[in-house]
Design a protein around this motif. Structure first.
Motif, PDB file in Angstrom:
ATOM      1  N   LEU A   1       0.866  -1.165   0.000  1.00 27.31           N
ATOM      2  CA  LEU A   1       0.000   0.000   0.000  1.00 27.31           C
ATOM      3  C   LEU A   1       0.906   1.219   0.000  1.00 27.31           C
TER       4      LEU A   1
ATOM      5  N   ALA B   1      -2.149   3.345  -3.434  1.00 24.49           N
ATOM      6  CA  ALA B   1      -3.011   2.765  -2.403  1.00 24.49           C
ATOM      7  C   ALA B   1      -4.445   3.252  -2.538  1.00 24.49           C
TER       8      ALA B   1
ATOM      9  N   LEU C   1       0.538  -6.029   6.001  1.00 22.36           N
ATOM     10  CA  LEU C   1       0.491  -4.826   5.192  1.00 22.36           C
ATOM     11  C   LEU C   1       1.870  -4.180   5.115  1.00 22.36           C
TER      12      LEU C   1
ATOM     13  N   THR D   1       3.167  -0.614   4.203  1.00 22.88           N
ATOM     14  CA  THR D   1       2.731   0.748   3.922  1.00 22.88           C
ATOM     15  C   THR D   1       3.944   1.662   3.763  1.00 22.88           C
TER      16      THR D   1
ATOM     17  N   TRP E   1      -3.253   6.648   7.898  1.00 16.38           N
ATOM     18  CA  TRP E   1      -3.959   5.740   6.989  1.00 16.38           C
ATOM     19  C   TRP E   1      -4.105   4.370   7.639  1.00 16.38           C
ATOM     20  N   LEU E   2      -3.027   3.851   8.208  1.00 19.92           N
ATOM     21  CA  LEU E   2      -3.069   2.540   8.854  1.00 19.92           C
ATOM     22  C   LEU E   2      -4.014   2.538  10.051  1.00 19.92           C
TER      23      LEU E   2
ATOM     24  N   TRP F   1       2.154  -5.392  10.587  1.00 18.09           N
ATOM     25  CA  TRP F   1       2.690  -4.227   9.892  1.00 18.09           C
ATOM     26  C   TRP F   1       4.132  -4.481   9.496  1.00 18.09           C
TER      27      TRP F   1
END
Length: 291
Positions: free
Chosen positions: A116, A121, A145, A147, A154-155, A169
């Motif tokens: 992402l 994203a 994920l 990121t 966002w997370l 993460w």
């Protein structure tokens, strides 16, 4: 390679003999040409890896390893069938249906790694991402994920939207400082963190350790504050500057010891109880393997 990094590469690793869980590995089409499944498993054995999350591209590559070592390999289902899928999966309407079929088979222990990245994203409430997060909760598996954003917001929005889903993460947010990781963990009790690729050879501008391989004070304080939420990973992708190139092999598994020994070095400097959690205890808990 600078002399200091060369020294880190050649130093005998601390905590040798301690089984470790590696919660972020890959077995890709570009690796299979130079590293056989038996070669991957031999590398894990040689480096005393008791558990390894494996993300296959295409996904069946991970099952090749799990079939040979079911007690060691935790295969994650990935929507990536080829290298370019990292930028397409979130906009493919068939992704969720493929994921459901995969999880229904009972063969998979998680979903991911899902990239992402800023500019590629979707929104945290986008249909495909929403569907995968709901599937992860339904099948009680974590979703990994990756990121790359300038903040954790966002997370946090995603984690709060899916409070019953367990998120792993990757790379502790990659470019984010400890304060941002701390805010995300405080906001999301359903969030766990891996420290893969946070070594001197990949995230070189955002180190977690000093020149001697010891955790920087702010990162150590973060692990001490959240002892049950951190794990380590190797992310054996190399050379990193030619990610998924069609005309070159990925030799990450040949560099594996260097990546995992980086973690063993700083783990050895932690209090024993904390080191045990991060080394393997937290991974066993996340995957329901506590004993």
């Amino acid at each position: 390679m600078p002399a200091l990094l060369l020294a880190l590469s050649l130093t005998v690793p601390a905590m040798a003999g301690t089984p470790l869980a590696d919660v972020h590995t890959h077995y890709k089409w570009s690796q299979a040409d130079v590293t056989s499944p038996e070669g991957v498993l031999a590398t894990l054995e040689r480096n005393e890896i008791a558990l390894a999350v494996v993300i296959g591209t295409p996904p069946g590559r991970a099952l090749e390893l799990a079939a040979r070592a079911p007690d060691r390999i935790l295969p994650f289902w990935s929507p990536y069938r080829s290298g370019g899928d990292w930028s397409r999966w979130a906009f493919d309407p068939d992704t969720v249906a493929r994921a459901r079929r995969a999880l229904a088979s009972g063969a998979w222990r998680g979903i991911g790694e899902l990239h992402l990245l800023s500019g590629f994203a979707p929104r945290p409430d986008a249909p495909v991402l929403d569907g995968l997060a709901r599937l992860a909760a339904e099948y009680r598996v974590p979703i990994m994920l990756h990121t790359d954003f300038a903040s954790e917001s966002w997370l946090v929005a995603l984690c709060r939207r899916h409070a019953q889903t367990r998120f792993l993460w990757a790379h502790a947010g990659g470019i984010l400082p400890p304060a941002a990781v701390d805010r995300a963990l405080a906001a999301c009790p359903n969030l766990w963190v891996d420290l893969s690729a946070r070594d001197p050879w990949r995230h070189v501008r955002h180190p977690i350790a000093d020149d001697r391989g010891r955790l920087l004070p702010q990162w150590r304080a973060l692990l001490e504050r959240w002892p049950q939420r951190f794990m380590v990973g190797s992310d054996p992708v190399w050379p990193v500057d030619q990610l998924d190139a069609w005309d070159r092999d990925d030799t990450g598994w040949q560099a594996y010891a260097r990546f995992i020994d980086f973690h063993r070095r700083w783990l050895a400097d932690l209090p024993a109880a904390l080191a045990r959690r991060i080394t393997i205890g937290n991974a066993r808990a996340l995957f329901g393997m506590v004993r």
